[in-house]
Design a protein around this motif. Structure first.
Motif, PDB file in Angstrom:
ATOM      1  N   ILE A 128      -5.945  -1.933   3.533  1.00 24.98           N
ATOM      2  CA  ILE A 128      -6.523  -2.562   2.325  1.00 24.98           C
ATOM      3  C   ILE A 128      -5.921  -3.932   1.993  1.00 24.98           C
ATOM      4  CG2 ILE A 128      -6.788  -2.220  -0.176  1.00 24.98           C
ATOM      5  CD1 ILE A 128      -7.282   0.789   0.517  1.00 24.98           C
ATOM      6  N   PRO A 129      -4.636  -4.243   2.010  1.00 20.67           N
ATOM      7  CA  PRO A 129      -3.515  -3.333   2.169  1.00 20.67           C
ATOM      8  C   PRO A 129      -2.859  -3.004   0.819  1.00 20.67           C
ATOM      9  CG  PRO A 129      -2.769  -5.574   2.511  1.00 20.67           C
ATOM     10  CD  PRO A 129      -4.231  -5.654   2.115  1.00 20.67           C
ATOM     11  N   LEU A 130      -2.147  -1.856   0.807  1.00 22.63           N
ATOM     12  CA  LEU A 130      -1.274  -1.509  -0.297  1.00 22.63           C
ATOM     13  C   LEU A 130       0.171  -1.677   0.153  1.00 22.63           C
ATOM     14  CD1 LEU A 130      -3.062   1.708  -1.632  1.00 22.63           C
ATOM     15  CD2 LEU A 130      -3.401  -0.675  -2.349  1.00 22.63           C
ATOM     16  N   THR A 134       0.011   5.566   0.087  1.00 25.69           N
ATOM     17  CA  THR A 134      -0.540   6.030  -1.189  1.00 25.69           C
ATOM     18  C   THR A 134      -1.885   6.686  -0.950  1.00 25.69           C
ATOM     19  OG1 THR A 134       0.462   4.068  -2.236  1.00 25.69           O
ATOM     20  CG2 THR A 134      -1.104   5.325  -3.559  1.00 25.69           C
ATOM     21  N   ASP A 135      -2.204   7.710  -1.721  1.00 28.06           N
ATOM     22  CA  ASP A 135      -3.531   8.315  -1.699  1.00 28.06           C
ATOM     23  C   ASP A 135      -4.518   7.304  -2.268  1.00 28.06           C
ATOM     24  OD1 ASP A 135      -5.851   9.793  -1.944  1.00 28.06           O
ATOM     25  OD2 ASP A 135      -5.046  11.216  -3.400  1.00 28.06           O
ATOM     26  N   VAL A 152     -10.032   0.331  -2.287  1.00 27.27           N
ATOM     27  CA  VAL A 152     -11.001   0.107  -1.221  1.00 27.27           C
ATOM     28  C   VAL A 152     -10.776  -1.291  -0.665  1.00 27.27           C
ATOM     29  CG1 VAL A 152     -13.447  -0.008  -0.593  1.00 27.27           C
ATOM     30  CG2 VAL A 152     -12.706   1.574  -2.380  1.00 27.27           C
ATOM     31  N   GLY A 153     -10.964  -1.448   0.646  1.00 32.89           N
ATOM     32  CA  GLY A 153     -10.943  -2.764   1.259  1.00 32.89           C
ATOM     33  C   GLY A 153     -12.329  -3.108   1.787  1.00 32.89           C
ATOM     34  N   LEU A 184       1.536  -2.726  -6.427  1.00 33.82           N
ATOM     35  CA  LEU A 184       1.028  -1.925  -5.310  1.00 33.82           C
ATOM     36  C   LEU A 184       0.137  -2.752  -4.371  1.00 33.82           C
ATOM     37  CD1 LEU A 184       1.049   0.936  -4.102  1.00 33.82           C
ATOM     38  CD2 LEU A 184      -0.929   1.479  -5.535  1.00 33.82           C
ATOM     39  N   TYR A 185      -0.309  -3.913  -4.847  1.00 35.11           N
ATOM     40  CA  TYR A 185      -1.196  -4.771  -4.046  1.00 35.11           C
ATOM     41  C   TYR A 185      -0.456  -6.065  -3.669  1.00 35.11           C
ATOM     42  CZ  TYR A 185      -5.316  -1.925  -5.133  1.00 35.11           C
ATOM     43  OH  TYR A 185      -6.242  -0.903  -5.232  1.00 35.11           O
TER      44      TYR A 185
END
Length: 273
Positions: A128-130, A134-135, A152-153, A184-185
């Motif tokens: 995505i990336p994170l 992570t779920d 979502v990516g 997280l992003y």
């Protein structure tokens, strides 16, 4: 002195200054991009798009995407539809392939305007990336009235919240900006507030990273449909109503996401500073 010809186009109000640099030029610094995008003192746009020489034999051109803040991103669905329309009119073709930072895209003229295949949806945290494993279906994020988003990516990262009333979510009051820059992003993120109206209809409002609230966001509409289907709220196809109008989104079983809708030309001009 910086000087270039441009065309101003939009997809449902998501607007772009498009520069044709297939024969050279188009290398603008961040300050110039911000000046062009300024709605009070410049031309005004959500993104500045530069069509550059293709880097792949299969591609007609390379599409470089600059946000209003000068940052560069890999994907923009509505801009992809706009430049595809422009080149189709130039060449007389009804199907074209072109390259973006997210990969090779295919677009064609359809009953719904311009349809573009945005490529495969990404639901793995690393794609995505994170920032960490992570779920992606249920992120541990809560901010103000929003909680429990999906990630979502679509060639760029998205944080998708499901809400009762998309219009009531105060994305412009600091909430969107705070979520865009969530830890997280690592590459920042687009943020969607999604209201499920039926199995085939979504109402979506979008905060775009590097821009803010926009009238429409093509990848945001795609991300909303993908997240909604993964949560069991919709089928694989839906009409997505954004502030500026409606896009048709289809998440095919081969994982590719197709987006269709209208585009329009506003005006042409020349920039000199």
């Amino acid at each position: 002195m910086t000087q270039f010809d441009f065309i101003k186009m939009h997809g449902l109000g998501n607007d772009f200054v498009i520069i044709d640099a297939r024969t050279g030029g188009g290398d603008l610094d961040n300050a110039t991009v911000r000046a062009v995008a300024d709605r009070k003192t410049g031309i005004g746009c959500d993104q500045l798009i530069v069509m550059e020489p293709a880097r792949m034999i299969e591609a007609a051109f390379f599409m470089r995407i600059r946000n209003a803040d000068g940052s560069e991103v890999d994907a923009c669905g509505n801009a992809a539809r706009c430049v595809a329309d422009r080149i189709m009119k130039e060449t007389g073709e009804t199907v074209i392939k072109f390259q973006t930072g997210a990969g090779l895209l295919t677009a064609h003229r359809s009953d719904n305007g311009i349809t573009v295949d945005m490529g495969p949806a990404q639901d793995q945290w690393s794609d995505i990336p994170l920032a960490s494993p992570t779920d992606t279906l249920h992120l541990p994020i809560k901010e103000g009235p929003l909680s429990d988003p999906s990630a979502v990516g679509i060639g760029n990262p998205h944080m998708v919240f499901f809400v009762k009333d998309a219009q009531a979510v105060p994305l412009a009051d600091g909430l969107g900006s705070k979520l865009e820059n969530h830890d997280l992003y690592p590459e920042r993120t687009n943020v969607e507030a999604v209201e499920v109206r039926s199995r085939n209809n979504l109402r979506v409002r979008v905060w775009e990273r590097g821009v803010g609230i926009t009238q429409a966001c093509g990848t945001g509409a795609c991300a909303a449909l993908v997240a909604a289907h993964r949560r069991g709220f919709t089928g694989r196809s839906a009409k997505v109503e954004l502030d500026g109008g409606v896009l048709s989104i289809d998440w095919r079983k081969d994982n590719h996401v197709l987006m269709a809708g209208p585009v329009a030309t506003s005006f042409t001009g020349n920039w000199t500073d």
